[in-house]
Design a protein around this motif. Structure first.
Motif, PDB file in Angstrom:
ATOM      1  N   ALA A 201      95.615  79.810  57.057  1.00 25.70           N
ATOM      2  CA  ALA A 201      96.254  81.336  57.070  1.00 25.70           C
ATOM      3  C   ALA A 201      95.927  82.092  58.231  1.00 25.70           C
ATOM      4  N   ALA A 202      94.901  82.070  58.915  1.00 31.54           N
ATOM      5  CA  ALA A 202      94.616  82.632  60.415  1.00 31.54           C
ATOM      6  C   ALA A 202      95.587  81.946  61.123  1.00 31.54           C
ATOM      7  N   GLY A 203      95.861  80.704  61.344  1.00 34.34           N
ATOM      8  CA  GLY A 203      96.626  80.302  62.148  1.00 34.34           C
ATOM      9  C   GLY A 203      97.989  80.549  61.978  1.00 34.34           C
ATOM     10  N   ALA A 204      98.672  80.781  60.896  1.00 32.37           N
ATOM     11  CA  ALA A 204      99.787  81.044  60.731  1.00 32.37           C
ATOM     12  C   ALA A 204      99.914  82.573  61.076  1.00 32.37           C
ATOM     13  N   ALA A 205      99.031  83.696  60.813  1.00 29.27           N
ATOM     14  CA  ALA A 205      98.888  84.745  61.372  1.00 29.27           C
ATOM     15  C   ALA A 205      98.883  84.978  62.636  1.00 29.27           C
ATOM     16  N   ALA A 206      98.240  84.228  63.340  1.00 35.77           N
ATOM     17  CA  ALA A 206      98.133  84.374  64.859  1.00 35.77           C
ATOM     18  C   ALA A 206      99.358  83.807  65.423  1.00 35.77           C
ATOM     19  N   GLY A 207     100.150  82.689  64.941  1.00 30.75           N
ATOM     20  CA  GLY A 207     101.193  82.159  65.546  1.00 30.75           C
ATOM     21  C   GLY A 207     102.431  83.340  65.341  1.00 30.75           C
ATOM     22  N   ALA A 208     102.545  83.799  64.136  1.00 31.32           N
ATOM     23  CA  ALA A 208     103.701  84.755  64.068  1.00 31.32           C
ATOM     24  C   ALA A 208     103.461  85.877  64.642  1.00 31.32           C
ATOM     25  N   GLY A 209     102.000  86.467  64.693  1.00 31.21           N
ATOM     26  CA  GLY A 209     101.923  87.704  65.508  1.00 31.21           C
ATOM     27  C   GLY A 209     102.228  87.479  66.965  1.00 31.21           C
TER      28      GLY A 209
END
Length: 258
Positions: A201-209
């Protein structure tokens, strides 16, 4: 994580400027997603062995216990491969395509997004947190479980391709498909016991952000490049039409048989 751009895009009445939201929407959403990933990193770093959501992570990992064969294994392995070696081929191929077509600003956007998102954000958080991975991962992994680089790359790729290649009128469908793709990548990393659920979840948020922030930063230049490309297409079309008219006139008109 990647469906949020659809919401801010829907709020824009005219859908112009490549579908990017007005009023700093890209900046706000990018900062919120990166802030969420950073906050989670600080929480995990305070106790890497037992963060507050460890119980949820362990329960999810139990659900991912197997059997690890059949169609699920094939799907997870394919996603693991896509997020690994093949994950570098797609951006490089897209970079080459953009350079061949003379879209240097778009190529710069892609480079900045992937280098900044993967090397600066994801690797920076990995070294900051250095969370142990789940026991007995089914694939080869490197150090640091938090955040998931595969999930970050998936979400980042969705944003970059949506910004550069998908027409504004079709972006809602793209964000929906991209969300499914990113969720599938998140599932595969936990099913392979390579990451905890919170890592993905944190990885997806970091990549999209990271992708959204770079999009916001280069949006004016991208719009100018898009307008120039459109003007060149229109000019080529007018030249072609004039040549066709001249050819017909030189032949004595379409009805003349000679």
């Amino acid at each position: 994580m990647t469906s949020s751009p659809a919401a801010i895009e829907a709020a824009r009445p005219d859908g112009s400027a490549g579908g990017a939201p007005r009023g700093g929407g890209l900046l706000l959403l990018g900062l919120l997603l990166l802030g969420a990933a950073a906050l989670a990193a600080l929480v995990v770093r305070a106790d890497v062995a037992d963060p507050p959501f460890q119980a949820l992570d362990e329960r999810w990992l139990t659900w991912m216990g197997g059997p690890h064969d059949g169609a699920y294994a094939a799907a997870a392995s394919a996603l693991d491969w896509f997020g690994g070696p093949f994950g570098a081929v797609v951006p490089l191929a897209l970079l080459a395509l953009l350079l061949v077509r003379g879209r240097r600003v778009s190529a710069g956007f892609l480079l900045l997004a992937f280098l900044g998102g993967n090397l600066l954000v994801v690797q920076g958080l990995k070294h900051l947190v250095d969370r142990p991975r789940p026991a007995h991962p089914l694939v080869r992994v490197d150090h640091g479980s938090f955040p998931s680089g595969h999930a970050a790359t998936a979400a980042l790729l969705v944003v970059v391709v949506g910004a550069l290649l998908v027409p504004a009128a079709r972006r809602r469908l793209w964000w929906a498909a991209g969300t499914v793709f990113t969720l599938a990548m998140m599932w595969s990393r936990t099913w392979l016991h390579a990451h905890w659920l919170s890592d993905t979840a944190a990885g997806a948020a970091a990549g999209a952000g990271a992708g959204l922030l770079v999009w916001w930063l280069l949006r004016p230049a991208l719009e100018r490049e898009r307008e120039r490309a459109g003007a060149r297409v229109r000019i080529r079309g007018r030249v072609r039409d004039r040549r066709e008219v001249a050819a017909v006139s030189a032949g004595g008109g379409p009805g003349r048989t000679g």
